[in-house]
Write an enzyme that holds these catalytic residues in place. Structure first.
Site, PDB file in Angstrom:
ATOM      1  N   LYS A  31       0.816  -1.069  -0.198  1.00 23.93           N
ATOM      2  CA  LYS A  31      -0.063  -0.084  -0.029  1.00 23.93           C
ATOM      3  C   LYS A  31       0.833   1.164  -0.068  1.00 23.93           C
ATOM      4  O   LYS A  31       1.930   1.265   0.325  1.00 23.93           O
ATOM      5  CB  LYS A  31      -0.897  -0.028   1.157  1.00 23.93           C
ATOM      6  CG  LYS A  31      -0.273   0.236   2.684  1.00 23.93           C
ATOM      7  CD  LYS A  31      -0.985  -0.026   3.927  1.00 23.93           C
ATOM      8  CE  LYS A  31      -0.328   0.092   4.951  1.00 23.93           C
ATOM      9  NZ  LYS A  31      -1.330  -0.377   6.258  1.00 23.93           N
ATOM     10  N   ARG A  37     -11.316   0.207  14.093  1.00 23.05           N
ATOM     11  CA  ARG A  37     -11.023   0.889  12.722  1.00 23.05           C
ATOM     12  C   ARG A  37     -12.260   0.507  11.867  1.00 23.05           C
ATOM     13  O   ARG A  37     -12.948   1.460  11.291  1.00 23.05           O
ATOM     14  CB  ARG A  37      -9.922   0.863  12.341  1.00 23.05           C
ATOM     15  CG  ARG A  37      -9.346   1.847  10.990  1.00 23.05           C
ATOM     16  CD  ARG A  37      -8.095   1.740  10.730  1.00 23.05           C
ATOM     17  NE  ARG A  37      -7.322   0.519  10.150  1.00 23.05           N
ATOM     18  CZ  ARG A  37      -6.212   0.276   9.611  1.00 23.05           C
ATOM     19  NH1 ARG A  37      -5.400   1.305   9.654  1.00 23.05           N
ATOM     20  NH2 ARG A  37      -5.778  -1.119   9.243  1.00 23.05           N
ATOM     21  N   HIS A  39      -6.915  -6.965  12.443  1.00 23.06           N
ATOM     22  CA  HIS A  39      -5.876  -6.387  12.515  1.00 23.06           C
ATOM     23  C   HIS A  39      -5.398  -5.920  14.166  1.00 23.06           C
ATOM     24  O   HIS A  39      -6.092  -5.578  14.724  1.00 23.06           O
ATOM     25  CB  HIS A  39      -5.873  -4.919  11.798  1.00 23.06           C
ATOM     26  CG  HIS A  39      -4.632  -4.256  11.298  1.00 23.06           C
ATOM     27  ND1 HIS A  39      -3.527  -4.807  11.112  1.00 23.06           N
ATOM     28  CD2 HIS A  39      -4.119  -3.051  11.372  1.00 23.06           C
ATOM     29  CE1 HIS A  39      -2.377  -4.190  10.475  1.00 23.06           C
ATOM     30  NE2 HIS A  39      -2.922  -2.854  11.062  1.00 23.06           N
ATOM     31  N   ARG A  82       0.736 -10.678   6.929  1.00 21.02           N
ATOM     32  CA  ARG A  82       0.614  -9.362   6.147  1.00 21.02           C
ATOM     33  C   ARG A  82       1.677  -8.651   6.395  1.00 21.02           C
ATOM     34  O   ARG A  82       1.677  -7.552   7.298  1.00 21.02           O
ATOM     35  CB  ARG A  82      -0.832  -8.744   6.201  1.00 21.02           C
ATOM     36  CG  ARG A  82      -2.152  -9.253   6.061  1.00 21.02           C
ATOM     37  CD  ARG A  82      -3.250  -8.669   6.382  1.00 21.02           C
ATOM     38  NE  ARG A  82      -3.549  -8.072   7.408  1.00 21.02           N
ATOM     39  CZ  ARG A  82      -4.003  -8.460   8.438  1.00 21.02           C
ATOM     40  NH1 ARG A  82      -4.574  -9.700   8.494  1.00 21.02           N
ATOM     41  NH2 ARG A  82      -4.073  -7.599   9.537  1.00 21.02           N
ATOM     42  N   TYR A 133      15.376  30.880   6.514  1.00 22.39           N
ATOM     43  CA  TYR A 133      14.053  31.684   6.926  1.00 22.39           C
ATOM     44  C   TYR A 133      14.131  32.121   8.410  1.00 22.39           C
ATOM     45  O   TYR A 133      14.335  31.253   9.316  1.00 22.39           O
ATOM     46  CB  TYR A 133      12.852  31.129   6.667  1.00 22.39           C
ATOM     47  CG  TYR A 133      12.565  30.878   5.297  1.00 22.39           C
ATOM     48  CD1 TYR A 133      12.286  31.879   4.607  1.00 22.39           C
ATOM     49  CD2 TYR A 133      12.671  29.392   4.654  1.00 22.39           C
ATOM     50  CE1 TYR A 133      11.797  32.055   3.288  1.00 22.39           C
ATOM     51  CE2 TYR A 133      12.249  29.399   3.116  1.00 22.39           C
ATOM     52  CZ  TYR A 133      11.795  30.825   2.546  1.00 22.39           C
ATOM     53  OH  TYR A 133      11.614  30.458   1.314  1.00 22.39           O
ATOM     54  N   CYS A 147      14.036  24.232   4.398  1.00 24.37           N
ATOM     55  CA  CYS A 147      13.343  24.867   3.188  1.00 24.37           C
ATOM     56  C   CYS A 147      12.527  23.697   2.556  1.00 24.37           C
ATOM     57  O   CYS A 147      12.943  22.877   2.537  1.00 24.37           O
ATOM     58  CB  CYS A 147      14.162  25.981   2.285  1.00 24.37           C
ATOM     59  SG  CYS A 147      15.053  27.060   3.008  1.00 24.37           S
ATOM     60  N   ASP A 149      13.049  23.272  -0.709  1.00 31.46           N
ATOM     61  CA  ASP A 149      14.004  22.513  -1.495  1.00 31.46           C
ATOM     62  C   ASP A 149      15.111  22.520  -1.129  1.00 31.46           C
ATOM     63  O   ASP A 149      16.046  21.668  -1.910  1.00 31.46           O
ATOM     64  CB  ASP A 149      13.849  23.114  -3.027  1.00 31.46           C
ATOM     65  CG  ASP A 149      12.471  23.461  -3.597  1.00 31.46           C
ATOM     66  OD1 ASP A 149      11.667  22.560  -3.429  1.00 31.46           O
ATOM     67  OD2 ASP A 149      12.039  24.774  -3.602  1.00 31.46           O
TER      68      ASP A 149
HETATM   69  C1  LIG Z   1      -0.397  -1.702   6.735  1.00 28.11           C
HETATM   70  C2  LIG Z   1      -1.208  -2.889   7.290  1.00 28.11           C
HETATM   71  C3  LIG Z   1      -0.448  -3.968   7.382  1.00 28.11           C
HETATM   72  C4  LIG Z   1       0.955  -4.047   7.544  1.00 28.11           C
HETATM   73  O1  LIG Z   1       1.701  -3.492   8.433  1.00 28.11           O
HETATM   74  P1  LIG Z   1       3.230  -3.677   8.571  1.00 28.11           P
HETATM   75  O2  LIG Z   1       3.324  -3.178  10.181  1.00 28.11           O
HETATM   76  O3  LIG Z   1       3.763  -2.462   7.730  1.00 28.11           O
HETATM   77  O4  LIG Z   1       3.542  -4.878   8.361  1.00 28.11           O
HETATM   78  C5  LIG Z   1      -1.133  -5.360   7.607  1.00 28.11           C
HETATM   79  N1  LIG Z   1      -2.250  -5.240   7.763  1.00 28.11           N
HETATM   80  C6  LIG Z   1      -3.336  -4.176   7.275  1.00 28.11           C
HETATM   81  C7  LIG Z   1      -4.737  -4.207   7.706  1.00 28.11           C
HETATM   82  C8  LIG Z   1      -2.802  -3.099   7.163  1.00 28.11           C
HETATM   83  O5  LIG Z   1      -3.357  -1.861   7.226  1.00 28.11           O
END
Ligand SMILES: *Cc1c(COP(=O)(O)O)cnc(C)c1O
Length: 337
Positions: A5, A103, A132, A189, A233, A278, A280
């Site tokens: 992602k 969530r 999660h 994941r 700045y 800054c 850039d």
């Molecule tokens: C981002 C995400 C992950 C991956 O998490 P990491 O800590 O980067 O491995 C796994 N599951 C879900 C639902 C996520 O949103």
């Protein structure tokens, strides 16, 4: 399941997806439907799961592209079924259960009902179920994590008993993959660890992992400024004596944060960033003159010194994922294979 992602946290989703698939990953995941489209356009045929919410036109496109969607509510089940019936095809989905993240997803006690609803509506192939973890990167045996694992296990047992358990049950992120065998179930994941970033805050860097990112720039200008000379700045920094000040072509427009305390590596030594960063450019104070074009490291190793993303977590008060995903696309990515 390789999580790519947010453009693989800025590393480049198609490149990281191909590398992960060649290294043995079976599936991919992204947050938004548009990110799945990018993978398909890059010719990547692997299974892709979208974690986030989708609009009705995106459901239609998911059906034709064979992209798996997250089914996180009864409303989503009705939408998916309706679009599937219109298309005369199946929507492939992973059910999402909220075991304690607050969530997205249905509560544990609603899962059986949701699975039965999918069955009754038709048009939905349930490939998986997931949840999660909220605290996995904090401590391996956090009570919240234990409770989430227990709840997820109970959900699977009840689905099994009802003959509704999907093929893929998954709960763990990078931290769980490395530190929590009990949270692995059928699949993990993995996002940040895939990119060589430390999965936990309070434990050492795992021996199996290797840091891969190196963010570098070069000296654009190096001048001896007079004593009492204001830099950048707001003149927050004023030279105390005649000082060698180098200007670097990197700023917050590149993702280098406009916060105090930044350091860079030059000639294998740490040099402080002085004055405000800054958009850039930014300036560093050096002990002596250096040639224009000298290599400067913002993240990574140079000589015997190293600036890691772990160090920047504290300096920039944010996560590693945020640090690397905020490196602007105008910074060219170079891959070493
Ligand atoms: C981002 C995400 C992950 C991956 O998490 P990491 O800590 O980067 O491995 C796994 N599951 C879900 C639902 C996520 O949103």
């Amino acid at each position: 399941m390789a999580v790519v992602k947010s453009n693989a946290y800025g590393f480049g989703a198609p490149q990281i997806a191909w590398a992960a698939l060649h290294a043995g990953a079976d599936q991919l995941a992204v947050a938004r439907f548009g990110e799945a489209r990018v993978l398909r356009e890059a010719g990547i045929p692997a299974p892709v799961l979208v974690f986030g919410m989708v609009t009705p036109p995106e459901v239609d496109e998911a059906i034709t592209q064979g992209v798996m969607l997250t089914l996180h509510s009864f409303e989503a089940a009705r939408l998916f079924a309706q679009r599937a019936h219109t298309a005369g095809k199946q929507v492939r989905a992973h059910l999402k259960v909220d075991t304690g993240f607050g969530r997205l997803g249905v509560l544990s006690k609603e899962v059986i009902d949701l699975a039965r609803t999918c069955q009754a509506l038709g048009g939905i192939t349930v490939d998986g179920i997931y949840s999660h973890l909220a605290m996995a990167d904090e401590a391996p045996d956090h009570p919240v994590t234990r409770q989430q694992i227990e709840r997820f296990g109970e959900v699977l047992d009840s689905l099994q008993a009802a003959g509704l358990r999907p093929r893929w049950a998954h709960l763990g992120n990078s931290a769980a993959a490395f530190g929590l065998p009990a949270a692995r179930f059928d699949m993990v994941r993995v996002g940040t660890a895939l990119l060589g970033m430390k999965p936990f805050y309070f434990q050492p860097f795992p021996a199996e992992l290797q840091r891969v990112i190196r963010w570098k720039t070069q000296v654009a200008s190096c001048r001896l400024l007079p004593a009492g000379w204001g830099v950048s700045y707001g003149h927050e920094y004023i030279t105390a004596a005649p000082e060698w000040i180098a200007t670097l072509p990197v700023g917050y427009g590149d993702g280098f944060r406009r916060l105090p305390g930044n350091q860079v590596l030059l000639e294998g030594q740490r040099a402080p960033v002085v004055g405000r960063v800054c958009n850039d450019m930014c300036m560093v104070r050096l002990p002596h003159a250096v040639p224009v074009g000298s290599e400067v490291v913002l993240i990574g190793r140079q000589g015997g010194e190293e600036i890691t993303t772990d160090e920047l977590i504290d300096r920039w008060h944010t996560s590693q994922a945020d640090i690397v995903s905020s490196i602007n696309p105008r910074v060219p990515r170079v891959y070493f294979k």
